[in-house]
Enzyme design. Structure first.
Site, PDB file in Angstrom:
ATOM      1  N   GLY A 131       0.837  -1.388  -0.083  1.00  0.00           N
ATOM      2  CA  GLY A 131       0.052  -0.144  -0.025  1.00  0.00           C
ATOM      3  C   GLY A 131       0.882   1.282   0.062  1.00  0.00           C
TER       4      GLY A 131
ATOM      5  CB  THR B 215       3.339   0.455   6.684  1.00  0.00           C
ATOM      6  OG1 THR B 215       1.843   0.197   7.274  1.00  0.00           O
ATOM      7  CG2 THR B 215       4.161   0.156   8.118  1.00  0.00           C
ATOM      8  CB  ILE B 216      -0.308   4.573   7.272  1.00  0.00           C
ATOM      9  CG1 ILE B 216      -1.454   3.199   6.706  1.00  0.00           C
ATOM     10  CG2 ILE B 216      -0.162   5.531   5.959  1.00  0.00           C
ATOM     11  CD1 ILE B 216      -2.889   4.204   6.222  1.00  0.00           C
ATOM     12  CG  ASP B 217      -1.122  -0.435   8.621  1.00  0.00           C
ATOM     13  OD1 ASP B 217      -1.842   0.684   8.307  1.00  0.00           O
ATOM     14  OD2 ASP B 217      -1.029  -1.467   7.736  1.00  0.00           O
TER      15      ASP B 217
ATOM     16  NE  ARG C 164     -27.599  12.500  12.657  1.00  0.00           N
ATOM     17  CZ  ARG C 164     -27.601  13.064  11.493  1.00  0.00           C
ATOM     18  NH1 ARG C 164     -26.409  13.551  11.122  1.00  0.00           N
ATOM     19  NH2 ARG C 164     -28.564  13.144  10.708  1.00  0.00           N
TER      20      ARG C 164
ATOM     21  CG  MET D 260      -7.194   2.349   6.365  1.00  0.00           C
ATOM     22  SD  MET D 260      -6.173   2.678   4.997  1.00  0.00           S
ATOM     23  CE  MET D 260      -7.110   2.134   3.647  1.00  0.00           C
ATOM     24  N   GLY D 261      -5.247   0.564   9.603  1.00  0.00           N
ATOM     25  CA  GLY D 261      -4.223  -0.073  10.626  1.00  0.00           C
ATOM     26  C   GLY D 261      -4.004  -1.479  10.647  1.00  0.00           C
TER      27      GLY D 261
ATOM     28  NE  ARG E  36     -26.826   9.754   9.325  1.00  0.00           N
ATOM     29  CZ  ARG E  36     -28.160   9.471   9.803  1.00  0.00           C
ATOM     30  NH1 ARG E  36     -28.320   8.655  10.952  1.00  0.00           N
ATOM     31  NH2 ARG E  36     -28.988  10.235   9.585  1.00  0.00           N
TER      32      ARG E  36
ATOM     33  CB  VAL F  85      -9.264   9.881   3.189  1.00  0.00           C
ATOM     34  CG1 VAL F  85      -8.899  11.394   3.789  1.00  0.00           C
ATOM     35  CG2 VAL F  85     -10.083  10.342   2.059  1.00  0.00           C
TER      36      VAL F  85
END
Ligand code: F6P
Length: 342
Positions: free
Chosen positions: A10, A126-128, A163, A170-171, A266, A273
């Protein structure tokens, strides 16, 4: 010396900053030439190359994505994959490879280097933030900033309508993005894969928030799982590294909260993104330093190594150690955040 460079897995913000640093230092200080391989391991497997020199890396420092393209191709799962990679490296007279990637891409680099004698150096991305052996991977800070900004925005709309807003981040199987963005964004519940969550408890947190006339924000990592039940998935297909596409728990959770509390809920799924756009200053700094140290490892012919951040130092560690196990959230860090739940 001719050095091949590829980016796999990714994409994440900062990949271009690494490529730029490798090429700038490699050309200016060591007189090396470069070959870019397109789309991760697909490039060396198929002999798909792109010119990589100083003009090619001008202006890319702040650009998201990767000028080399990326993919989740696994040459170890392709017939004669290793032979084809080796033949193409010989064909393009590439003496060494720098592989920039996460667990999967670096796992292939480890095997090629340790088992098949291909001279490889790894750069963790990695963003994770789930790679062992490095304190941080670049891309993570940008993703956390994007998620935090989204949570800030969701607070105001949640409060206008009273609400529940569930934010799925992610992750993969690590809760780093959820924990950091949830803390930074003042979430009222943070659910991570490392700790199964109790739906009754989550609903109790939601209700206690409404009691003091605030609208709750629940941050849920895509890999989080309920105490009683399995991982909630929209899609069961596997990629070539055997991973399923995570996502779905956010939608499920909002429905469950609505059903159990009677409050309107919601879901916002942040998705890709979090991986797009310009890298934060921290990620540009880290990615650039990783690139500078990776090309030094090539100069030293220190094959089978990965650059890593330890405190403020960039060190070299065996690639094998980096991919041996996932770096998950320490339970103490999660407990620490609990004071803000509910
Ligand atoms: O590993 C990075 C990551 O963004 C994960 O957080 C996420 O589960 C996965 O990649 C998504 O992959 P894809 O880009 O294939 O949808």
């Amino acid at each position: 010396m001719r050095v091949g460079v590829l980016t796999g897995g990714g994409d994440c913000p900062g990949l271009n900053a690494v490529i730029r640093a490798i090429v700038r230092k490699g050309v200016q200080e060591y007189g090396y030439e470069f070959t870019g391989f397109r789309d991760g391991w697909h490039g060396p497997l198929e002999g798909d190359t792109v010119p990589l020199d100083i003009p090619a890396v001008r202006g890319i420092l702040p650009r998201g994505g990767t000028i080399l393209g990326s993919s989740r191709t696994n040459p170890l799962k392709v017939e004669n994959g290793v032979r084809r990679v080796k033949d193409n490296l010989a064909k393009y007279e590439v003496d060494a490879l720098v592989a920039i990637g996460g667990e999967d891409t670096l796992g292939v680099a480890t095997a090629l280097s340790d088992d098949y004698g291909v001279p490889c150096v790894g750069v963790p991305k990695t963003i994770d933030n789930d790679l062992a052996a490095t304190d941080y991977t670049f891309g993570f800070d940008t993703a956390v900033n994007i998620a935090t900004e989204a949570i800030d925005r969701l607070h105001t709309t949640a409060e206008s309508h009273m609400r529940v807003l569930v934010v799925e981040v992610m992750g993969r199987h690590a809760g780093w993005i959820a924990l950091h963005s949830g803390l930074a964004g003042g979430a009222n519940a943070i659910l991570i894969p490392e700790q199964r969550f109790d739906l009754d408890q989550v609903c109790a947190w939601v209700e206690s928030r409404f009691k003091i006339r605030y609208a709750p924000i629940v941050v849920v990592a895509e890999g989080a799982m309920p105490k009683d039940g399995d991982m909630v998935l929209k899609d069961q297909t596997l990629d070539s590294f055997g991973h399923v596409r995570l996502s779905g728990v956010g939608e499920w959770l909002a429905k469950e909260i609505e059903r159990r509390t009677g409050k309107e809920a919601r879901t916002t799924v942040l998705g890709h993104v979090q991986r797009g756009g310009t890298p934060s200053a921290f990620d540009r700094w880290l990615a650039t330093r990783f690139g500078l140290h990776a090309i030094d490892a090539v100069r030293d012919r220190d094959w089978g190594k990965m650059v890593a951040l330890r405190g403020t130092e960039i060190v070299r560690v065996p690639l094998r150690d980096a991919t041996a196990q996932l770096k998950t959230v320490d339970p103490r860090l999660y407990t620490e955040a609990g004071v803000f739940f509910g």
